[in-house]
Structures are given as C-alpha cells and as structure tokens.
Design a protein around this motif. Structure first.
Motif, PDB file in Angstrom:
ATOM      1  N   GLY A 250       0.788  -1.224   0.000  1.00 12.92           N
ATOM      2  CA  GLY A 250       0.000   0.000   0.000  1.00 12.92           C
ATOM      3  C   GLY A 250       0.815   1.266   0.000  1.00 12.92           C
ATOM      4  N   ARG A 251       2.141   1.167   0.051  1.00 12.90           N
ATOM      5  CA  ARG A 251       2.977   2.362   0.186  1.00 12.90           C
ATOM      6  C   ARG A 251       4.062   2.498  -0.879  1.00 12.90           C
ATOM      7  NH1 ARG A 251       5.955   2.197   4.731  1.00 12.90           N
ATOM      8  NH2 ARG A 251       5.649  -0.032   5.066  1.00 12.90           N
TER       9      ARG A 251
ATOM     10  N   CYS B 251       1.872   0.678  -5.703  1.00  8.50           N
ATOM     11  CA  CYS B 251       0.622   0.694  -4.934  1.00  8.50           C
ATOM     12  C   CYS B 251       0.010   2.095  -4.920  1.00  8.50           C
ATOM     13  CB  CYS B 251       0.874   0.232  -3.501  1.00  8.50           C
ATOM     14  SG  CYS B 251       1.049  -1.566  -3.302  1.00  8.50           S
ATOM     15  N   ARG B 252       0.852   3.104  -4.751  1.00  3.23           N
ATOM     16  CA  ARG B 252       0.361   4.486  -4.711  1.00  3.23           C
ATOM     17  C   ARG B 252      -0.278   4.886  -6.037  1.00  3.23           C
ATOM     18  NH1 ARG B 252       2.474   7.853  -0.552  1.00  3.23           N
ATOM     19  NH2 ARG B 252       3.837   6.719   0.882  1.00  3.23           N
ATOM     20  N   LEU B 253       0.359   4.521  -7.142  1.00  2.00           N
ATOM     21  CA  LEU B 253      -0.189   4.847  -8.457  1.00  2.00           C
ATOM     22  C   LEU B 253      -1.496   4.100  -8.705  1.00  2.00           C
ATOM     23  CD1 LEU B 253       3.078   4.870 -10.607  1.00  2.00           C
ATOM     24  CD2 LEU B 253       1.618   6.836 -10.073  1.00  2.00           C
ATOM     25  N   ARG B 254      -1.550   2.863  -8.253  1.00  2.00           N
ATOM     26  CA  ARG B 254      -2.774   2.071  -8.396  1.00  2.00           C
ATOM     27  C   ARG B 254      -3.917   2.694  -7.598  1.00  2.00           C
ATOM     28  NH1 ARG B 254      -3.978  -4.019  -9.026  1.00  2.00           N
ATOM     29  NH2 ARG B 254      -6.044  -4.230  -8.104  1.00  2.00           N
ATOM     30  N   LYS B 255      -3.654   3.001  -6.332  1.00  2.00           N
ATOM     31  CA  LYS B 255      -4.679   3.614  -5.484  1.00  2.00           C
ATOM     32  C   LYS B 255      -5.174   4.937  -6.073  1.00  2.00           C
ATOM     33  CE  LYS B 255      -3.433   1.894  -0.858  1.00  2.00           C
ATOM     34  NZ  LYS B 255      -2.949   2.311   0.475  1.00  2.00           N
ATOM     35  N   LYS B 256      -4.235   5.745  -6.522  1.00  2.00           N
ATOM     36  CA  LYS B 256      -4.570   7.041  -7.116  1.00  2.00           C
ATOM     37  C   LYS B 256      -5.446   6.844  -8.357  1.00  2.00           C
ATOM     38  CE  LYS B 256      -2.225  11.101  -9.139  1.00  2.00           C
ATOM     39  NZ  LYS B 256      -2.441  10.872 -10.585  1.00  2.00           N
ATOM     40  N   GLY B 257      -5.096   5.870  -9.178  1.00  2.00           N
ATOM     41  CA  GLY B 257      -5.856   5.601 -10.392  1.00  2.00           C
ATOM     42  C   GLY B 257      -7.283   5.185 -10.105  1.00  2.00           C
ATOM     43  N   PHE B 258      -7.460   4.279  -9.160  1.00  2.00           N
ATOM     44  CA  PHE B 258      -8.821   3.844  -8.814  1.00  2.00           C
ATOM     45  C   PHE B 258      -9.624   4.988  -8.222  1.00  2.00           C
ATOM     46  CE2 PHE B 258      -7.375  -0.555  -9.300  1.00  2.00           C
ATOM     47  CZ  PHE B 258      -8.507  -1.144  -9.839  1.00  2.00           C
ATOM     48  N   GLY B 259      -8.965   5.812  -7.390  1.00  2.00           N
ATOM     49  CA  GLY B 259      -9.665   6.956  -6.811  1.00  2.00           C
ATOM     50  C   GLY B 259     -10.135   7.936  -7.870  1.00  2.00           C
ATOM     51  N   GLU B 260      -9.267   8.226  -8.840  1.00  2.00           N
ATOM     52  CA  GLU B 260      -9.633   9.169  -9.901  1.00  2.00           C
ATOM     53  C   GLU B 260     -10.644   8.567 -10.871  1.00  2.00           C
ATOM     54  OE1 GLU B 260      -5.908  10.232 -11.639  1.00  2.00           O
ATOM     55  OE2 GLU B 260      -5.402  11.664 -10.037  1.00  2.00           O
ATOM     56  N   ALA B 261     -10.620   7.243 -11.020  1.00  2.00           N
ATOM     57  CA  ALA B 261     -11.574   6.592 -11.911  1.00  2.00           C
ATOM     58  C   ALA B 261     -12.947   6.452 -11.256  1.00  2.00           C
ATOM     59  CB  ALA B 261     -11.052   5.216 -12.323  1.00  2.00           C
TER      60      ALA B 261
END
Length: 226
Positions: free
Chosen positions: A201-202, A206-216
């Motif tokens: 998660g850090r 992981c950060r790019l993945r989390k950011k992508g899902f959040g923006e999507a």
C-alpha cells in the motif's frame, strides 16, 4: 485470427493491454518472466489474467536478473522506497528489463512463423520515470527488431503495440471496468507481504494504483496490509 505476443506481468496495465488486444481480434500468446523479482506472486496473477482473457498459450521464461542486482526489485540489499513517487529514475527500475522482455517476445513471434504483433502495457503518463516505458524506446526497439530478425528483413515486419502509452492510470482502469474485468485478480505491489501476499500500500506501484482507482471512481479490489 491474427496472432500476437502479449507481455503479461499480472499487473493491471498488462491485463488491460491484453483485453484491448483481444477485443481487436488478436489470438494471444502470453509471455511472463520469472527474473528473481521479490514480487514473484505476480506470476500467479498473470496466470489468473491469462485465463480470464482467454489466451491461446502462456509461457514463463526464467531469467536470473538477481545475479546482476542494480534494482530494489531484484536485490535483497536495496529497500523498496515507500515515501512516494519522486523525481528521477527510482531504484525500482530494473536495468534493461523491457528491452530484454521485448527481445524474447520478438523471438517467439518470429518462431511462430505467422505472428507480426507484440503488445506491451507500458505507460508514459502515470508511471515511475522508467526510461523503457517511453514512446521513443518502443519506436527504437521496433526498428531494431526489424533490422535484427530474418522475419523483418524478409518483409514480415513486427509491430510493437503500446495502446496504454498516452493514458492515465484512471483511464486504463475505466477501460477494464467498462469491459467488466475483475481487477481483483491482478497484482501491482513491489513489496508484498511474504506470508499473506497482501500489497504493502505504500510503494510507488501501490500508490499509483490507489490514485488511479480513486480518480476513476471505482473501489480498488486489491488487499492491502497498510
């Protein structure tokens, strides 16, 4: 159906790239690599993705990149950074990785005899600054491959497709979501828990993945330890 080699890591980018290639009408031959990476559980994810998108054949090539080191992903003496994506080329860059992988893909395509297409899920928008994810590299490799192979000089030239190159991570995720693809079967983390396989998660990935899902606007189905 036209045949195509798909470089399949098990991550969401290569999975989405495979979806796009399949929907373009290609019969897919998936190529994965065991190269001494600390996140080797991605190979299990690649197996799941291959089944989900219906590849014709999948092969795993073993290369011991840990013998050379030079990357946090292949050397036990270099920690995976957890402080966010910074400027410059990070220590998670694996020297010449995509150059090597594409060379194997070109070799398999030539050996198949009737395959002139290679798909790779590299991206130059939301990425970690890797030099082998740039459009300049993809174009240069394609030119070199066609100069270096019997197929290329004989008029059966290879085309390297990088359909995600100009897309954001959110745009990539939206493509899979629209197709009903389950991103829960993919793996992105560079430093997963060795016992549970949970993503850290850090790390940058992981950060790019989390950011992508959040923006999507979609929930990230990955399991995180932090």
């Amino acid at each position: 159906m036209k045949k195509a080699i798909l470089l399949l890591s098990g991550g969401l980018d290569s999975a989405t790239c495979g979806l796009m290639a399949r929907d373009m009408g290609f019969e897919l031959y998936a190529l994965s690599f065991s190269y001494g990476q600390r996140h080797a559980c991605e190979l299990l994810a690649a197996e799941r993705v291959a089944a989900a998108i219906g590849v014709r054949e999948r092969r795993i090539v073993s290369i011991d990149r840990s013998a050379f080191g030079g990357s946090a992903l292949t050397s036990g003496g270099i920690d995976v950074p957890k402080g966010g994506v910074g400027p410059g080329i990070p220590v998670t860059y694996v020297p010449a990785r995509n150059l090597i992988f594409l060379s194997y893909a070109a070799a398999w395509a030539e050996a198949l005899g009737d395959c002139q297409d290679i798909f790779i899920g590299v991206n130059s928008v939301d990425y970690s600054g890797y030099p082998d994810c740039r459009p300049e590299f993809i174009a240069a490799f394609q030119k070199a491959a066609n100069l270096a192979t019997a197929a290329g000089v004989g008029g059966r030239e290879l085309t390297v497709h990088a359909p995600l190159m100009r897309l954001s991570k959110a745009d990539i995720i939206k493509i899979g979501a629209k197709a009903g693809f389950d991103y829960g079967i993919t793996h992105s983390c560079y430093d997963p828990d060795p016992k549970t396989g949970a993503s850290c998660g850090r790390c940058d990935s992981c950060r790019l993945r989390k950011k992508g899902f959040g923006e999507a606007g979609f929930p990230d189905p990955a399991k995180y330890s932090a």
